[in-house]
Scaffold this motif. Sequence first.
Motif, short mmCIF file in Angstrom:
data_model
loop_
_atom_site.label_atom_id
_atom_site.label_comp_id
_atom_site.label_asym_id
_atom_site.label_seq_id
_atom_site.Cartn_x
_atom_site.Cartn_y
_atom_site.Cartn_z
N TYR A 215 0.02 -13.20 -49.72
CA TYR A 215 -1.68 -13.96 -49.88
C TYR A 215 -2.44 -15.25 -50.51
O TYR A 215 -1.64 -15.34 -51.07
CB TYR A 215 -2.88 -12.85 -50.84
N LYS B 9 0.70 -8.14 -45.19
CA LYS B 9 -0.14 -8.13 -46.63
C LYS B 9 0.39 -8.04 -47.89
O LYS B 9 -0.02 -7.06 -48.86
CB LYS B 9 -1.03 -5.95 -46.44
N GLN C 239 -10.49 -10.44 -61.22
CA GLN C 239 -10.35 -10.84 -59.56
C GLN C 239 -8.95 -11.63 -59.43
O GLN C 239 -7.79 -11.68 -58.64
CB GLN C 239 -11.19 -11.77 -59.07
N LEU D 200 -12.23 -15.76 -52.16
CA LEU D 200 -11.35 -15.54 -50.91
C LEU D 200 -10.16 -15.22 -51.06
O LEU D 200 -9.71 -16.40 -51.09
CB LEU D 200 -11.96 -17.09 -49.67
N ARG D 201 -9.89 -14.34 -50.93
CA ARG D 201 -8.66 -14.03 -50.03
C ARG D 201 -8.69 -13.74 -49.05
O ARG D 201 -8.97 -12.75 -47.76
CB ARG D 201 -8.09 -12.58 -51.08
N ARG E 193 -5.51 -17.02 -52.67
CA ARG E 193 -6.81 -16.07 -53.18
C ARG E 193 -7.51 -17.44 -53.40
O ARG E 193 -7.10 -18.19 -54.90
CB ARG E 193 -6.57 -15.40 -54.15
N MET F 227 -8.74 -10.66 -43.95
CA MET F 227 -9.27 -11.65 -44.98
C MET F 227 -10.64 -10.49 -45.50
O MET F 227 -11.14 -9.88 -45.38
CB MET F 227 -10.55 -12.90 -43.97
N GLN F 228 -10.52 -11.13 -46.88
CA GLN F 228 -11.54 -10.26 -47.93
C GLN F 228 -12.24 -11.29 -48.78
O GLN F 228 -11.39 -12.37 -49.51
CB GLN F 228 -10.48 -9.84 -48.99
N GLN G 269 -15.52 -11.97 -51.09
CA GLN G 269 -16.38 -11.08 -52.26
C GLN G 269 -17.35 -12.39 -53.18
O GLN G 269 -16.56 -13.41 -53.47
CB GLN G 269 -15.47 -10.41 -53.62
#
Length: 274
Positions: free
Chosen positions: A61, A58, A13, A51-52, A63, A1-2, A4
Amino acid sequence: MQLQYGFEELGNQFYGFSLGTNSTTSPAGVGSSIPYEVGFIFNKTAPEINLRLASPDKHFYERFGVTRSVDPDGPQADWDSNNFLGLKWHIPGAKGLFINEVGYQTDAAPQQDMTWLRQGVMYNQSHFPDFHGGYADSNYAYYLVGDRQLLQTDSTQPFRGLYINAKADYAPPDRNVYAGDAGLTLYLLGPLDRSYDVVALGYTFDRLSRSFQHVQQANGITATDFSRNYALSYVYRVSRGIYLSNQLSYTVNPIPTPKQAPALTWMSTLSFSY
Protein backbone atom coordinates in the motif's frame (compact mmCIF):
# COMPACT_ATOMS: atom_id res chain seq x y z
CA MET A 1 -8.63 2.94 -2.62
CA GLN A 2 -9.60 4.55 0.66
CA LEU A 3 -10.16 8.27 1.22
CA GLN A 4 -10.59 9.79 4.68
CA TYR A 5 -11.10 13.41 5.67
CA GLY A 6 -12.34 15.43 8.60
CA PHE A 7 -10.99 16.46 12.00
CA GLU A 8 -8.67 13.75 13.32
CA GLU A 9 -5.28 13.01 14.84
CA LEU A 10 -3.26 11.98 11.78
CA GLY A 11 -1.10 9.80 14.03
CA ASN A 12 -4.07 7.40 14.23
CA GLN A 13 -3.72 6.74 10.48
CA PHE A 14 0.05 6.43 10.11
CA TYR A 15 3.08 4.81 11.77
CA GLY A 16 1.15 2.31 13.91
CA PHE A 17 1.59 3.43 17.49
CA SER A 18 -0.44 0.52 18.90
CA LEU A 19 0.96 -2.98 19.13
CA GLY A 20 -0.57 -5.57 16.86
CA THR A 21 -4.14 -4.30 16.62
CA ASN A 22 -6.08 -1.07 17.08
CA SER A 23 -7.54 -2.49 20.30
CA THR A 24 -4.22 -2.22 22.13
CA THR A 25 -3.55 1.14 23.68
CA SER A 26 -0.71 3.14 25.21
CA PRO A 27 1.48 2.60 27.20
CA ALA A 28 1.97 -0.78 25.48
CA GLY A 29 2.30 0.93 22.11
CA VAL A 30 5.39 1.76 20.07
CA GLY A 31 7.11 4.72 21.72
CA SER A 32 8.75 7.56 19.78
CA SER A 33 8.77 11.29 20.42
CA ILE A 34 9.99 12.19 16.94
CA PRO A 35 6.71 12.13 14.90
CA TYR A 36 5.09 14.38 17.52
CA GLU A 37 8.19 16.56 17.83
CA VAL A 38 8.07 17.16 14.07
CA GLY A 39 4.40 18.12 14.12
CA PHE A 40 1.84 15.37 14.79
CA ILE A 41 -1.11 16.68 16.78
CA PHE A 42 -1.33 15.08 20.22
CA ASN A 43 -4.59 14.72 22.16
CA LYS A 44 -6.40 17.17 19.89
CA THR A 45 -7.94 17.09 16.43
CA ALA A 46 -7.01 19.04 13.30
CA PRO A 47 -8.36 19.18 9.73
CA GLU A 48 -6.80 16.35 7.72
CA ILE A 49 -7.21 14.30 4.58
CA ASN A 50 -5.44 11.08 3.62
CA LEU A 51 -5.57 8.72 0.66
CA ARG A 52 -4.59 5.03 0.80
CA LEU A 53 -3.96 3.01 -2.37
CA ALA A 54 -3.47 -0.77 -2.13
CA SER A 55 -2.36 -3.47 -4.54
CA PRO A 56 -5.00 -5.96 -5.81
CA ASP A 57 -4.00 -8.46 -3.11
CA LYS A 58 -4.22 -5.61 -0.53
CA HIS A 59 -0.76 -6.39 0.88
CA PHE A 60 1.28 -3.51 -0.58
CA TYR A 61 0.00 0.00 0.00
CA GLU A 62 0.85 3.68 -0.45
CA ARG A 63 -0.68 6.28 1.87
CA PHE A 64 -0.43 10.08 1.69
CA GLY A 65 -1.86 12.55 4.18
CA VAL A 66 -2.04 16.30 4.85
CA THR A 67 -2.96 18.00 8.11
CA ARG A 68 -2.25 21.12 10.12
CA SER A 69 0.94 20.98 12.13
CA VAL A 70 1.02 21.40 15.87
CA ASP A 71 2.17 24.87 16.98
CA PRO A 72 6.01 24.87 16.66
CA ASP A 73 6.16 26.34 20.17
CA GLY A 74 4.73 23.09 21.53
CA PRO A 75 1.48 21.32 22.49
CA GLN A 76 0.64 23.82 25.25
CA ALA A 77 0.86 26.76 22.84
CA ASP A 78 -1.29 24.82 20.37
CA TRP A 79 -3.85 24.12 23.08
CA ASP A 80 -3.94 27.78 24.15
CA SER A 81 -4.47 28.97 20.55
CA ASN A 82 -7.22 26.44 19.77
CA ASN A 83 -10.74 26.06 21.08
CA PHE A 84 -11.82 23.30 23.47
CA LEU A 85 -12.94 20.93 20.68
CA GLY A 86 -9.82 21.53 18.58
CA LEU A 87 -11.85 22.62 15.56
CA LYS A 88 -9.88 25.69 14.46
CA TRP A 89 -8.64 25.57 10.88
CA HIS A 90 -5.70 27.89 11.51
CA ILE A 91 -3.27 28.29 14.41
CA PRO A 92 -0.69 31.11 14.24
CA GLY A 93 2.68 29.71 13.14
CA ALA A 94 1.31 26.24 12.35
CA LYS A 95 1.42 25.38 8.65
CA GLY A 96 0.88 22.23 6.61
CA LEU A 97 2.23 18.83 7.63
CA PHE A 98 2.65 16.22 4.87
CA ILE A 99 3.31 12.51 5.37
CA ASN A 100 3.84 9.65 2.95
CA GLU A 101 3.96 6.00 4.01
CA VAL A 102 4.72 2.88 1.95
CA GLY A 103 4.14 -0.53 3.48
CA TYR A 104 3.44 -4.24 3.24
CA GLN A 105 0.81 -5.88 5.46
CA THR A 106 -0.66 -9.35 5.93
CA ASP A 107 -3.19 -10.15 8.65
CA ALA A 108 -2.96 -13.14 10.96
CA ALA A 109 -4.87 -16.15 9.63
CA PRO A 110 -4.67 -19.93 9.97
CA GLN A 111 -1.24 -20.98 8.66
CA GLN A 112 -0.36 -17.31 8.03
CA ASP A 113 1.55 -15.09 10.46
CA MET A 114 0.90 -11.36 10.72
CA THR A 115 3.48 -9.09 9.06
CA TRP A 116 3.47 -5.31 8.82
CA LEU A 117 6.42 -3.36 7.42
CA ARG A 118 6.21 0.39 6.77
CA GLN A 119 8.48 3.34 6.13
CA GLY A 120 7.48 6.96 6.02
CA VAL A 121 8.61 10.52 5.43
CA MET A 122 7.17 13.57 7.20
CA TYR A 123 7.58 17.19 6.06
CA ASN A 124 6.41 20.22 8.02
CA GLN A 125 6.22 23.68 6.40
CA SER A 126 6.23 25.49 9.76
CA HIS A 127 9.24 27.48 11.00
CA PHE A 128 10.96 25.81 13.95
CA PRO A 129 13.59 27.39 16.24
CA ASP A 130 17.13 26.51 15.15
CA PHE A 131 19.62 25.73 17.94
CA HIS A 132 22.28 27.64 15.95
CA GLY A 133 20.12 30.78 16.04
CA GLY A 134 17.06 32.03 14.17
CA TYR A 135 14.50 29.72 12.62
CA ALA A 136 14.64 26.76 10.23
CA ASP A 137 12.32 27.04 7.24
CA SER A 138 10.81 23.60 7.83
CA ASN A 139 11.11 20.33 9.73
CA TYR A 140 11.12 16.70 8.64
CA ALA A 141 11.53 13.11 9.85
CA TYR A 142 11.98 9.56 8.58
CA TYR A 143 10.72 6.36 10.18
CA LEU A 144 11.00 2.63 9.60
CA VAL A 145 8.79 0.26 11.61
CA GLY A 146 8.10 -3.47 11.40
CA ASP A 147 5.90 -6.02 13.21
CA ARG A 148 6.13 -9.79 12.78
CA GLN A 149 4.18 -12.59 14.43
CA LEU A 150 6.64 -15.22 15.67
CA LEU A 151 4.20 -17.76 17.10
CA GLN A 152 0.45 -18.44 16.99
CA THR A 153 -0.94 -19.72 20.29
CA ASP A 154 -4.60 -20.34 19.31
CA SER A 155 -5.59 -21.83 15.95
CA THR A 156 -9.19 -20.60 16.38
CA GLN A 157 -7.99 -17.02 17.01
CA PRO A 158 -4.85 -16.69 14.85
CA PHE A 159 -4.14 -13.09 15.96
CA ARG A 160 -3.21 -14.45 19.39
CA GLY A 161 0.48 -15.14 19.78
CA LEU A 162 4.00 -13.80 20.25
CA TYR A 163 5.16 -10.82 18.18
CA ILE A 164 8.23 -8.65 17.74
CA ASN A 165 8.29 -4.95 16.84
CA ALA A 166 11.37 -3.03 15.70
CA LYS A 167 11.56 0.65 14.80
CA ALA A 168 13.97 3.47 13.98
CA ASP A 169 13.34 7.21 13.60
CA TYR A 170 15.39 10.24 12.54
CA ALA A 171 14.92 14.02 12.66
CA PRO A 172 17.50 16.79 11.99
CA PRO A 173 19.39 17.62 15.21
CA ASP A 174 19.66 21.37 14.55
CA ARG A 175 15.95 21.88 15.29
CA ASN A 176 14.83 18.81 17.27
CA VAL A 177 15.82 17.79 20.80
CA TYR A 178 15.29 14.10 19.99
CA ALA A 179 17.27 13.45 16.80
CA GLY A 180 17.04 9.68 16.48
CA ASP A 181 15.85 6.52 18.19
CA ALA A 182 15.76 2.75 17.83
CA GLY A 183 13.66 0.25 19.72
CA LEU A 184 12.73 -3.40 20.06
CA THR A 185 9.59 -4.79 21.71
CA LEU A 186 8.40 -8.35 22.32
CA TYR A 187 4.68 -8.59 22.94
CA LEU A 188 2.07 -11.27 23.46
CA LEU A 189 -1.51 -10.79 22.25
CA GLY A 190 -3.99 -12.87 24.20
CA PRO A 191 -1.93 -14.12 27.17
CA LEU A 192 -3.36 -17.00 29.23
CA ASP A 193 -7.12 -17.10 28.60
CA ARG A 194 -7.40 -13.33 27.99
CA SER A 195 -7.89 -13.02 24.22
CA TYR A 196 -7.73 -9.21 24.08
CA ASP A 197 -5.10 -8.47 26.72
CA VAL A 198 -1.51 -7.60 25.85
CA VAL A 199 1.77 -8.02 27.72
CA ALA A 200 4.88 -6.30 26.34
CA LEU A 201 8.58 -5.97 27.12
CA GLY A 202 10.37 -3.15 25.32
CA TYR A 203 13.68 -1.33 24.98
CA THR A 204 14.22 2.09 23.38
CA PHE A 205 17.42 4.06 22.80
CA ASP A 206 17.07 7.79 22.09
CA ARG A 207 19.83 9.92 20.58
CA LEU A 208 19.46 13.54 21.67
CA SER A 209 20.70 16.53 19.70
CA ARG A 210 24.28 17.55 20.41
CA SER A 211 23.43 21.04 19.15
CA PHE A 212 20.77 21.30 21.86
CA GLN A 213 23.23 19.92 24.40
CA HIS A 214 25.85 22.52 23.49
CA VAL A 215 23.32 25.37 23.78
CA GLN A 216 22.32 24.21 27.26
CA GLN A 217 25.92 23.79 28.37
CA ALA A 218 26.77 27.29 27.11
CA ASN A 219 24.05 28.56 29.44
CA GLY A 220 25.54 26.62 32.36
CA ILE A 221 22.88 23.85 32.31
CA THR A 222 23.78 20.18 32.22
CA ALA A 223 22.25 18.20 29.35
CA THR A 224 22.34 14.63 28.09
CA ASP A 225 23.05 13.26 24.61
CA PHE A 226 21.21 9.93 24.97
CA SER A 227 18.46 8.17 26.88
CA ARG A 228 17.63 4.48 27.44
CA ASN A 229 14.28 3.08 28.48
CA TYR A 230 13.28 -0.44 29.59
CA ALA A 231 9.55 -1.07 30.00
CA LEU A 232 7.25 -3.91 31.06
CA SER A 233 3.55 -3.31 30.46
CA TYR A 234 0.21 -5.09 30.62
CA VAL A 235 -3.03 -3.99 28.96
CA TYR A 236 -6.15 -5.44 30.59
CA ARG A 237 -9.40 -5.37 28.63
CA VAL A 238 -12.04 -4.37 31.19
CA SER A 239 -14.86 -4.66 28.64
CA ARG A 240 -15.35 -3.85 24.99
CA GLY A 241 -13.68 -0.50 24.29
CA ILE A 242 -12.34 -0.04 27.85
CA TYR A 243 -8.70 -0.87 28.64
CA LEU A 244 -6.62 -0.55 31.80
CA SER A 245 -2.90 -0.21 31.02
CA ASN A 246 -0.15 -0.60 33.60
CA GLN A 247 3.53 -0.01 32.89
CA LEU A 248 6.72 -0.26 34.94
CA SER A 249 9.68 1.47 33.29
CA TYR A 250 13.30 2.25 34.10
CA THR A 251 14.87 5.19 32.25
CA VAL A 252 18.49 6.31 32.12
CA ASN A 253 18.57 10.10 31.58
CA PRO A 254 14.80 10.55 31.87
CA ILE A 255 14.78 14.21 30.72
CA PRO A 256 17.03 16.09 28.27
CA THR A 257 18.02 18.83 30.70
CA PRO A 258 19.16 19.20 33.42
CA LYS A 259 20.88 15.84 33.83
CA GLN A 260 18.99 13.67 36.32
CA ALA A 261 19.47 10.31 38.01
CA PRO A 262 17.78 7.24 36.44
CA ALA A 263 14.02 7.09 37.05
CA LEU A 264 11.84 4.12 37.99
CA THR A 265 8.25 4.91 37.00
CA TRP A 266 4.87 3.23 37.37
CA MET A 267 2.03 4.47 35.17
CA SER A 268 -1.61 3.38 35.02
CA THR A 269 -3.97 4.55 32.26
CA LEU A 270 -7.68 3.94 31.69
CA SER A 271 -8.51 4.25 27.97
CA PHE A 272 -11.79 4.33 26.08
CA SER A 273 -11.59 3.23 22.44
CA TYR A 274 -14.71 2.97 20.27
